[in-house]
Structures are given as structure tokens and as C-alpha cells.
Design a protein around this motif. Structure first.
Motif, PDB file in Angstrom:
ATOM      1  N   PHE A  77       0.880  -1.165  -0.107  1.00  9.62           N
ATOM      2  CA  PHE A  77       0.045   0.038   0.059  1.00  9.62           C
ATOM      3  C   PHE A  77       0.810   1.418   0.085  1.00  9.62           C
ATOM      4  CE2 PHE A  77      -3.526  -2.403   2.474  1.00  9.62           C
ATOM      5  CZ  PHE A  77      -3.999  -2.914   1.378  1.00  9.62           C
ATOM      6  N   GLY A  78       1.681   1.431   0.859  1.00 15.36           N
ATOM      7  CA  GLY A  78       2.634   2.566   0.916  1.00 15.36           C
ATOM      8  C   GLY A  78       3.431   2.803  -0.519  1.00 15.36           C
ATOM      9  N   PRO A  79       4.302   1.898  -0.997  1.00 19.40           N
ATOM     10  CA  PRO A  79       4.743   2.027  -2.517  1.00 19.40           C
ATOM     11  C   PRO A  79       3.924   2.507  -3.320  1.00 19.40           C
ATOM     12  CG  PRO A  79       5.776   0.208  -1.380  1.00 19.40           C
ATOM     13  CD  PRO A  79       4.543   0.636  -0.459  1.00 19.40           C
ATOM     14  N   LEU A  80       2.545   1.821  -3.497  1.00 24.30           N
ATOM     15  CA  LEU A  80       1.608   2.102  -4.391  1.00 24.30           C
ATOM     16  C   LEU A  80       1.045   3.587  -4.272  1.00 24.30           C
ATOM     17  CD1 LEU A  80      -0.407  -1.270  -4.562  1.00 24.30           C
ATOM     18  CD2 LEU A  80       1.265  -0.260  -6.418  1.00 24.30           C
ATOM     19  N   LEU A  81       0.838   4.048  -3.042  1.00 24.10           N
ATOM     20  CA  LEU A  81       0.220   5.207  -2.801  1.00 24.10           C
ATOM     21  C   LEU A  81       1.320   6.442  -3.114  1.00 24.10           C
ATOM     22  CD1 LEU A  81      -1.727   7.057  -1.454  1.00 24.10           C
ATOM     23  CD2 LEU A  81      -0.347   7.140   0.763  1.00 24.10           C
ATOM     24  N   TYR A  82       2.463   6.224  -2.867  1.00 22.54           N
ATOM     25  CA  TYR A  82       3.629   7.078  -3.363  1.00 22.54           C
ATOM     26  C   TYR A  82       3.673   7.062  -4.744  1.00 22.54           C
ATOM     27  CZ  TYR A  82       8.335   9.139  -3.970  1.00 22.54           C
ATOM     28  OH  TYR A  82       9.545   9.904  -4.328  1.00 22.54           O
ATOM     29  N   ALA A  83       3.697   5.876  -5.481  1.00 22.44           N
ATOM     30  CA  ALA A  83       3.716   5.953  -7.008  1.00 22.44           C
ATOM     31  C   ALA A  83       2.744   6.926  -7.294  1.00 22.44           C
ATOM     32  CB  ALA A  83       3.793   4.487  -7.349  1.00 22.44           C
ATOM     33  N   TYR A  84       1.463   6.572  -7.023  1.00 27.64           N
ATOM     34  CA  TYR A  84       0.259   7.131  -7.300  1.00 27.64           C
ATOM     35  C   TYR A  84       0.314   8.698  -7.384  1.00 27.64           C
ATOM     36  CZ  TYR A  84      -4.187   9.575  -7.448  1.00 27.64           C
ATOM     37  OH  TYR A  84      -5.089  10.443  -7.452  1.00 27.64           O
ATOM     38  N   VAL A  85       0.759   9.211  -6.277  1.00 25.65           N
ATOM     39  CA  VAL A  85       0.639  10.585  -6.011  1.00 25.65           C
ATOM     40  C   VAL A  85       1.817  11.172  -6.881  1.00 25.65           C
ATOM     41  CG1 VAL A  85       1.244  12.611  -4.372  1.00 25.65           C
ATOM     42  CG2 VAL A  85       0.107  10.785  -3.644  1.00 25.65           C
ATOM     43  N   ARG A  86       3.128  10.582  -7.056  1.00 27.41           N
ATOM     44  CA  ARG A  86       4.334  10.829  -7.646  1.00 27.41           C
ATOM     45  C   ARG A  86       3.825  11.060  -9.322  1.00 27.41           C
ATOM     46  NH1 ARG A  86       9.505  11.856  -6.865  1.00 27.41           N
ATOM     47  NH2 ARG A  86      10.742  11.750  -8.497  1.00 27.41           N
ATOM     48  N   ALA A  87       3.121   9.862  -9.514  1.00 25.18           N
ATOM     49  CA  ALA A  87       2.609  10.210 -10.869  1.00 25.18           C
ATOM     50  C   ALA A  87       1.566  11.179 -11.417  1.00 25.18           C
ATOM     51  CB  ALA A  87       1.982   8.825 -11.551  1.00 25.18           C
ATOM     52  N   ARG A  88       0.899  11.331 -10.589  1.00 26.49           N
ATOM     53  CA  ARG A  88      -0.076  12.429 -10.437  1.00 26.49           C
ATOM     54  C   ARG A  88       0.495  13.619 -10.676  1.00 26.49           C
ATOM     55  NH1 ARG A  88      -5.422  13.830 -10.640  1.00 26.49           N
ATOM     56  NH2 ARG A  88      -6.188  15.285  -9.258  1.00 26.49           N
ATOM     57  N   ALA A  89       1.505  13.953  -9.882  1.00 28.92           N
ATOM     58  CA  ALA A  89       2.547  15.245  -9.986  1.00 28.92           C
ATOM     59  C   ALA A  89       3.031  15.474 -11.363  1.00 28.92           C
ATOM     60  CB  ALA A  89       2.959  15.356  -8.788  1.00 28.92           C
ATOM     61  N   GLY A  90       3.003  14.461 -12.201  1.00 35.44           N
ATOM     62  CA  GLY A  90       3.515  14.490 -13.522  1.00 35.44           C
ATOM     63  C   GLY A  90       5.215  14.361 -13.279  1.00 35.44           C
ATOM     64  N   GLN A  91       5.333  13.361 -12.311  1.00 35.05           N
ATOM     65  CA  GLN A  91       7.029  13.115 -12.282  1.00 35.05           C
ATOM     66  C   GLN A  91       7.281  11.816 -12.390  1.00 35.05           C
ATOM     67  OE1 GLN A  91       9.075  14.204  -8.505  1.00 35.05           O
ATOM     68  NE2 GLN A  91       7.930  16.170  -8.434  1.00 35.05           N
ATOM     69  N   ALA A  92       8.064  11.212 -13.003  1.00 37.52           N
ATOM     70  CA  ALA A  92       8.603   9.854 -13.145  1.00 37.52           C
ATOM     71  C   ALA A  92       8.779   9.014 -11.877  1.00 37.52           C
ATOM     72  CB  ALA A  92      10.080   9.753 -13.900  1.00 37.52           C
ATOM     73  N   VAL A  93       8.077   7.596 -12.217  1.00 38.08           N
ATOM     74  CA  VAL A  93       7.897   7.050 -10.865  1.00 38.08           C
ATOM     75  C   VAL A  93       9.042   6.030 -10.694  1.00 38.08           C
ATOM     76  CG1 VAL A  93       6.517   5.299  -9.688  1.00 38.08           C
ATOM     77  CG2 VAL A  93       5.531   7.119 -10.657  1.00 38.08           C
ATOM     78  N   SER A  94      10.031   6.191  -9.695  1.00 41.64           N
ATOM     79  CA  SER A  94      11.070   5.375  -9.652  1.00 41.64           C
ATOM     80  C   SER A  94      10.979   4.827  -8.223  1.00 41.64           C
ATOM     81  CB  SER A  94      12.474   6.013  -9.734  1.00 41.64           C
ATOM     82  OG  SER A  94      12.325   7.276  -8.932  1.00 41.64           O
ATOM     83  N   LEU A  95      10.295   3.490  -8.093  1.00 39.97           N
ATOM     84  CA  LEU A  95      10.330   3.073  -6.774  1.00 39.97           C
ATOM     85  C   LEU A  95      11.457   2.333  -6.445  1.00 39.97           C
ATOM     86  CD1 LEU A  95       6.515   1.350  -7.074  1.00 39.97           C
ATOM     87  CD2 LEU A  95       7.361   3.224  -5.621  1.00 39.97           C
ATOM     88  N   PRO A  96      11.742   2.153  -4.974  1.00 40.35           N
ATOM     89  CA  PRO A  96      13.239   1.392  -4.586  1.00 40.35           C
ATOM     90  C   PRO A  96      13.132   0.156  -5.188  1.00 40.35           C
ATOM     91  CG  PRO A  96      11.688   2.466  -2.537  1.00 40.35           C
ATOM     92  CD  PRO A  96      11.061   2.526  -3.856  1.00 40.35           C
ATOM     93  N   LYS A  97      14.489  -0.309  -5.526  1.00 38.72           N
ATOM     94  CA  LYS A  97      14.634  -1.437  -6.234  1.00 38.72           C
ATOM     95  C   LYS A  97      14.278  -2.432  -5.110  1.00 38.72           C
ATOM     96  CE  LYS A  97      18.491  -0.278  -9.193  1.00 38.72           C
ATOM     97  NZ  LYS A  97      19.796  -0.585  -9.611  1.00 38.72           N
TER      98      LYS A  97
END
Length: 348
Positions: A77-97
Motif C-alpha cells: 500500500f505504501g509504495p503504491l500510494l507514493y507511486a500514485y501521488v508522484r505520477a499524478r504530480a507529473g513526475q517519473a515514478v522510480s520505486l526503490p529496487k
């Protein structure tokens, strides 16, 4: 099959149907990367509500082989939430490896237990899971979500999204405290995660409503409709934005958002976002924070840090919090504010 239905179970069923339906629409009716991340989050949250329903309705009791069925993927849930907000802000999504590895471990943990004999499941529940591993599962999920909210708040440029993040933050802080309070004051046979069971379905339903009401579900284009590329950014548009930021120093307003900047310029948020993204090759947050950092560096070089704290300089420049300032400063300069001041002092 006997299924116990009360108002709570009926509401859970409603939220389950709403959650899966909205997730499917987010997947298949939009081309937005942000909506697809939101869809995955919706699926994970809804699966957890399915588990609550199976427990309360008696399905688990009547079909004991379903106990520990892998419906919990809360570590995602945490990584998906962060990825969603980052993508919504127009930024590239780079989750931790390797962010997916804990999620797979969580799913494999429950999958192995699913195929164990019932006596083994009962022993594991009473002696291991109930007193120990379910708390590990629960608190790791809470920690990841709260950290994702902390990282996501600076990227949330619209009010509904900020309200959602604030609501999730308050919920998970209370949820983290709840089992400790319940252990101290409630009898052993009472539920220890009552709040989570009651309120999580509401968040699933709220997410579904937000996805529908705020236009995140874009109607599919008709095949015959021509696709018109957006007009190029003109020098006058770039100059208009630069004048507002450089001469009028709007970046010093800590409440500045893409919407408020667009209103000041007399343009729509989409147009201003396109000007910044295309004309300056930056997202809105990156563009504004770059000016704020330069303002802090200028005042450091002028010696203002001798009479004011660095935090005061950051707040004057438009940053709303110390944490955001420290993170952005390190990203843009490669130094902490203290290290950067040291380089200036060494050159004097």
C-alpha cells in the motif's frame, strides 16, 4: 452455504463491488499512469475488505480450508500510494529496487498457510500468528504507509489529494495505536483491530468516489475523433511564467499551488502545467523549489545565516516545512544545509 449478513457485512459487500468496479474502470478506461497505480492500490485495499467480509459473514468458519487465504498485500500500500501521488504530480515514478519482494513474501506466507491442514492452521494462529506475526504484518504496513504519506505530501498540489493524504495519515496513526490500547483495556477475546475493520471499507469507498467524482476516469475517445497535439509553448508564455515567479516572487508563498498560479496568470492549470513541463523540462514542484533553493543559497552567501536560522531562511523562501526543505536542498545541491554553509565559511 450459510452466510451471515448484517448492516456491516452488507456495507462491506457494497464497498467490495465498488472497489473492484472502480479499479477495473481505472485500468481500462484511461491512459493515465497515475490512475493505474491507483487501481492497483484499490485492488489491494479491496482484497483486505474481502477478508473482513469472509470473517464476519461466517464463510471462513463454514469453509475452513480458506483460512489464511492470501488476501493481504498491505506491504504494497505504501509504495503504491507514493507511486500514485508522484505520477499524478507529473513526475517519473522510480520505486526503490526490490520493493515488490516484501509483497511477494507476504503473499507467499499466506499461500503456504492456506494449504496446511486445519489443525496446523489452528495451532499456528493460537501460538504464532495471533500473538506475534500478525503484529509484525500490521506494523510494517502502517510504517510503510505513513512513510509514503510523508514523502507524498510535498507532491500533492490539489486540495482533494492533500485532504486524502491527511485523512489516511490520521487513520494509520490511530490504527497503529489502537492494538496497544485494546491490549491494555479490552478482554482477550475482544477484537484488537476493530477500528481498522470498520473504517478501512470507508476509505475504499472514498477512493472509489474520488476516482469517479474528480474526473480521474476519462471517457474513452471515439475512434473517429482526431487527436490534436497540444500547441507548442511560446516565448511569451515562458516569459509570463518567469515574470510571475522571478519578478513577483510568487515562489515565496508557501501556499502556492499549480491551481493558484494558474489563477494568477489567468490560465487553466493544464495550460500552466504544460508550459512548465514542456517549456522548462520540470514538474511544477521541481520548478518552484529550484527558485526557493536559489533564494536560500543567495541569502546564505550574503551572510543572513549569521543572524537568522537556516529554517527561517527556508520559510522566508516559501518552504512549508523543515523536512521538505532539507530533502529538496540535498537533492539539488548534493549537500545538507549545514554542509553547504561550511563550504561558504571555508571560502570567506
Amino acid at each position: 452455504m450459510n452466510v451471515y449478513l448484517d448492516l456491516s457485512n452488507l456495507f462491506n459487500l457494497f464497498c467490495i463491488a465498488q472497489g473492484f468496479t472502480t479499479a477495473a474502470l481505472l485500468f481500462y478506461r484511461t491512459d493515465s499512469p497515475a490512475n493505474r497505480w491507483l487501481a492497483w492500490l484499490m485492488v489491494g485495499l479491496t482484497l483486505q475488505v474481502v477478508d473482513y467480509f469472509l470473517t464476519r459473514s461466517g464463510v471462513y468458519w463454514n469453509h475452513k480450508w480458506l483460512y489464511f487465504f492470501p488476501l493481504f498485500y498491505s506491504w504494497s500500500f505504501g509504495p503504491l500510494l507514493y507511486a500514485y501521488v508522484r505520477a499524478r504530480a507529473g513526475q517519473a515514478v522510480s520505486l526503490p529496487k526490490g520493493w515488490l519482494v516484501p509483497v511477494l513474501i507476504q503473499g507467499l506466507f499466506y499461500l503456504i498457510l492456506t494449504f496446511q491442514p486445519f489443525d496446523n492452521k489452528a495451532w499456528f494462529w493460537l501460538n504464532v500468528h495471533k500473538p506475534f506475526t500478525r503484529y509484525v504484518d500490521y506494523y510494517v504496513a502502517c510504517g510503510l504507509i505513513l512513510y509514503a504519506i510523508y514523502r507524498s505530501r510535498p507532491l500533492a498540489t490539489d486540495r482533494p489529494l492533500r485532504l486524502l493524504l491527511n485523512g489516511l495519515g490520521v487513520f494509520y496513526v490511530i490504527a497503529a495505536i489502537e492494538p496497544l490500547v485494546n491490549d491494555a483495556y479490552l478482554p482477550d477475546n475482544w477484537p484488537k483491530f476493530y477500528l481498522t475493520h470498520q473504517i478501512l471499507p470507508l476509505f475504499v469507498y472514498a477512493l472509489a468516489l474520488i476516482g469517479l467524482v474528480y474526473g480521474w476516469l476519462v471517457k474513452p475517445e471515439r475512434p473517429t475523433a482526431p487527436i490534436t497535439p497540444p500547441p507548442p509553448v511560446t516565448p511569451d508564455q515562458r516569459e509570463q511564467v518567469l515574470r510571475a515567479i522571478q519578478q513577483q516572487e510568487l515562489y515565496k508563498d508557501p501556499e502556492l499551488t499549480l491551481t493558484s498560479l494558474a489563477k494568477h496568470l489567468g490560465e487553466s492549470p493544464n495550460v500552466v502545467s504544460r508550459i512548465i513541463n514542456t517549456g522548462f523540462n520540470q514538474s511544477f514542484n521541481e520548478f518552484i523549489n529550484a527558485y526557493r533553493i536559489e533564494e536560500v543559497k543567495r541569502r546564505m552567501a550574503a551572510g543572513d545565516a549569521d543572524r537568522l536560522t537556516v529554517l527561517a531562511l527556508a520559510l522566508d523562501a516559501g518552504f512549508a516545512s523543515k523536512a521538505t526543505f532539507n530533502r529538496v536542498f540535498k537533492e539539488q545541491t548534493g549537500h545538507t544545509p549545514k554542509e553547504y554553509l561550511g563550504t561558504l565559511d571555508g571560502g570567506r
